[in-house]
Design an enzyme around this catalytic site. Sequence first.
Site, mmCIF file in Angstrom:
data_model
loop_
_atom_site.group_PDB
_atom_site.id
_atom_site.type_symbol
_atom_site.label_atom_id
_atom_site.label_comp_id
_atom_site.label_asym_id
_atom_site.label_seq_id
_atom_site.Cartn_x
_atom_site.Cartn_y
_atom_site.Cartn_z
ATOM 1 N N MET A 100 24.438 9.080 1.110
ATOM 2 C CA MET A 100 24.358 10.338 1.850
ATOM 3 C C MET A 100 24.664 10.128 3.333
ATOM 4 O O MET A 100 25.297 10.975 3.972
ATOM 5 C CB MET A 100 22.969 10.975 1.665
ATOM 6 C CG MET A 100 22.891 12.414 2.118
ATOM 7 S SD MET A 100 24.062 13.496 1.248
ATOM 8 C CE MET A 100 23.043 14.115 -0.097
ATOM 9 N N LYS A 126 -17.356 -1.059 6.629
ATOM 10 C CA LYS A 126 -17.853 -2.008 5.635
ATOM 11 C C LYS A 126 -19.377 -1.972 5.517
ATOM 12 O O LYS A 126 -19.913 -2.103 4.418
ATOM 13 C CB LYS A 126 -17.382 -3.419 6.014
ATOM 14 C CG LYS A 126 -17.503 -4.405 4.859
ATOM 15 C CD LYS A 126 -16.855 -5.737 5.186
ATOM 16 C CE LYS A 126 -16.993 -6.686 4.005
ATOM 17 N NZ LYS A 126 -16.417 -8.010 4.308
ATOM 18 N N PHE A 150 -10.860 -7.586 14.037
ATOM 19 C CA PHE A 150 -9.816 -8.031 13.120
ATOM 20 C C PHE A 150 -9.531 -6.948 12.082
ATOM 21 O O PHE A 150 -10.439 -6.413 11.473
ATOM 22 C CB PHE A 150 -10.243 -9.331 12.425
ATOM 23 C CG PHE A 150 -9.232 -9.798 11.421
ATOM 24 C CD1 PHE A 150 -7.965 -10.197 11.820
ATOM 25 C CD2 PHE A 150 -9.532 -9.806 10.061
ATOM 26 C CE1 PHE A 150 -7.024 -10.603 10.893
ATOM 27 C CE2 PHE A 150 -8.590 -10.214 9.130
ATOM 28 C CZ PHE A 150 -7.332 -10.616 9.553
ATOM 29 N N GLN A 151 -8.281 -6.640 11.904
ATOM 30 C CA GLN A 151 -7.827 -5.590 10.980
ATOM 31 C C GLN A 151 -8.474 -4.247 11.281
ATOM 32 O O GLN A 151 -8.746 -3.466 10.382
ATOM 33 C CB GLN A 151 -8.027 -6.002 9.521
ATOM 34 C CG GLN A 151 -7.106 -7.161 9.128
ATOM 35 C CD GLN A 151 -6.986 -7.372 7.639
ATOM 36 O OE1 GLN A 151 -7.912 -7.107 6.879
ATOM 37 N NE2 GLN A 151 -5.830 -7.864 7.206
ATOM 38 N N GLU A 167 0.817 -1.224 0.000
ATOM 39 C CA GLU A 167 0.000 0.000 0.000
ATOM 40 C C GLU A 167 0.849 1.272 0.000
ATOM 41 O O GLU A 167 0.422 2.305 -0.511
ATOM 42 C CB GLU A 167 -0.959 0.013 1.196
ATOM 43 C CG GLU A 167 -2.089 -1.011 1.095
ATOM 44 C CD GLU A 167 -1.719 -2.357 1.689
ATOM 45 O OE1 GLU A 167 -0.526 -2.583 1.985
ATOM 46 O OE2 GLU A 167 -2.618 -3.195 1.874
#
Lengths: 186, 581
Positions: free
Chosen positions: B482, B164, B114-115, B52
């Site tokens: 760097m 949802k 969940f999640q 993502e």
Amino acid sequence: MAALNIKKGSTSHSAYDLRDFHSDIERSHTLAVIVENEPGVLARVIGLFSGRGYNIDSLTVAEIDHKGHRSRITIVTRGTEAVIEQIRAQLGRIVPVHEVHDLTTEAKAVERELALFKVTATGEKRVESLRLADIFRASVVDSTLESFIFEITGTSEKIDAFAELMRPLGLVDVARTGVAALARGV
Amino acid sequence: MSRQMTGAEMVVQALKDQGVDTIFGYPGGAVLPIYDAIFQQNDIRHILVRHEQAAVHMAEGYARSTGKPGVVLVTSGPGATNAVTGLTDALMDSIPLVVFSGQVPTFMIGTDGFQEADTIGITRPCTKHNWLVKDPAKLSETIHQAFHVATSGRPGPVLIDLPKDVQFATGQYTGPKLARVDHYQPKVKGDIEAITKLVELIEKAERPIFYTGGGVINSGPGASQLLRELVDATGFPITSTLMGLGAYPASGKGWLGMLGMHGLYEANLAMHGCDLMINLGARFDDRITGRVADFSPHSTKAHVDIDASSINKIITVDLPIVGDIGHVLEDLLKVWKARGRKVNKEGLANWWGRIDEWKKVRCLAYTNSDAIIKPQYALERLDALTRGRNRYITTEVGQHQMWAAQYLGFEAPNRWMTSGGLGTMGYGFPASIGVQIAHPDALVINIAGEASWLMNMQEMGTATQFRTPVKQFILNNERLGMVRQWQDLLHGGRYSQSWSESLPDFVKLAESFGWKGIICRDPKELDDAIMEMIDYDGPVLFDCLVEKHENCFPMIPSGKPHNEMLLSADAAAFAGGAALV
């Protein structure tokens, strides 16, 4: 060419430029922030203060216009003029913030705070606490034989002074609302 | 338009109504209804990423190269938390994004489902604004408002968290025209009195400079056009931040090159010595100012910015103008022309004389080699061989990024995509895919270091799947260049953890994903290898083995003023005893 003389092994240069920016005098300012009354708006305002390292001395919030979904957040903060200007600008760009007013600089404002004090005492101390409450125009809103709850309204300084006097007399608990403020005049 | 549909259908319909043709995303349990709605239509193309974070960077690349908002769809919990780096990156660089995240159903919020993650809480400080939509009746309007907020004023990322059950629920869809957006209307016109005052300063200035930033690019191509007209008509020198490259062409006669920590000698000294600094859409970042107390000590400073909070945040300016660059430049040009197009010609001629002296230092000079590819040489050749083509450049973060900014010339806006504010290693590769999706026929090159590039290498699959012929030009020094440079200069050469161990065989890696892999270690073969990369019709992983111990100069060490710049030993030799301003 004034090429820098950086000694090998020197760690006096950090990746972050720790400059002395806030060198001016810090002052207390009262800000009135008119916001859309939507979930999370207070978190946005508080998150701005913590995220950018500003102080909050006092904060009150309540809905002021139910139909128009407006709430008023009154914040007492401190900082140099530059910092206060930054705070105002940063508050102003939060999407649900409609208006930001600095009541300290824009107009003379009336500032009030409400506090509840629980004092447990008997005998002379109990009488003395009542006498002082009278002088401060605090009212008794709860009483037992060994305790009072006083309600007092006034400036933060007045409430501080009342607290100082009550402490030796048996002050056991304090609840303060924080400052509410309105600009004077029209 | 107003009709009944499910929340998921509303999302898709709203995207269509907002003119979205592409979204970047990754499915999961909490966004399945939206994926179902996507499945049943053909107007919006979904780019399936492999992580993502990369979806957000792709959307950033898409947005920066098109000027349109980038759109992302991720699931709840880890989907949303993975997006956080991209959101923060977009916030720092003012890139318009609309990110949709799934959320557990409203009745489960707060139960550690969940999640489940507090996505609104987590993303509040890294978005311009975010919304949790609990009521399907408010969904379509919220989406339209989100597009408005993301693209108005100072652009930025916004996020909509969608439980949802709201995606399943049915409600009334309303189109963009009916959405209330009047409460958020940032001021675009600058104060005309202040603009006139700026014209007066322009007329008198002896040592003026334009200091421009990403705000010019964000204001749109019109702003870049007006900037060119103003710079060329006044004959003033111009420098730009990393974010603003391309707004004024590198071939333009006023161009001094980039300024700042790794900016050009002439640009930084001109900033230090100017008597009028005109900041257009830049924000006095610490990488630009160096030590604030000594920043451009003798100048009158004007600052045009659409975000009032940028003004006087770091540098106190004399003439603030809050407004959109395009609008302000239009008014500024009008007033300046009406007053007779005056400039201080004599002062300006002397000023250019001094600047030309500084240019003689040739601060970008480096010692080339026959035996090993110098990174600067690689980029000079890449620039020479790709100039004039329909070219878009992205970068990762580090030395290669600064060298790219120094050695490549940008002639147009929206052609240079780099992570400026946040400095996100792993940005460039997915960003290049996002650019290529928006411009299928363009030559899209990501200039990378091997360490940065590995941070989002999983997107090789995405590039193959969607046939994006992106070119990954890796300056491989087997170092975190760097970090190594700072350790070299500031930490006694103790190279703590700053090397790339156990690198893959990049050619075999490329082949395993169906890409072309090229390895080049000989300067004499470099041109042919670059041409092979350009000519190949497909994604290319170019492993350019370069000098391992090269440092990037010029460099203003953090906390030092502009006139205490470190030059490479080569460049310093030319500087001799040049007087500093």
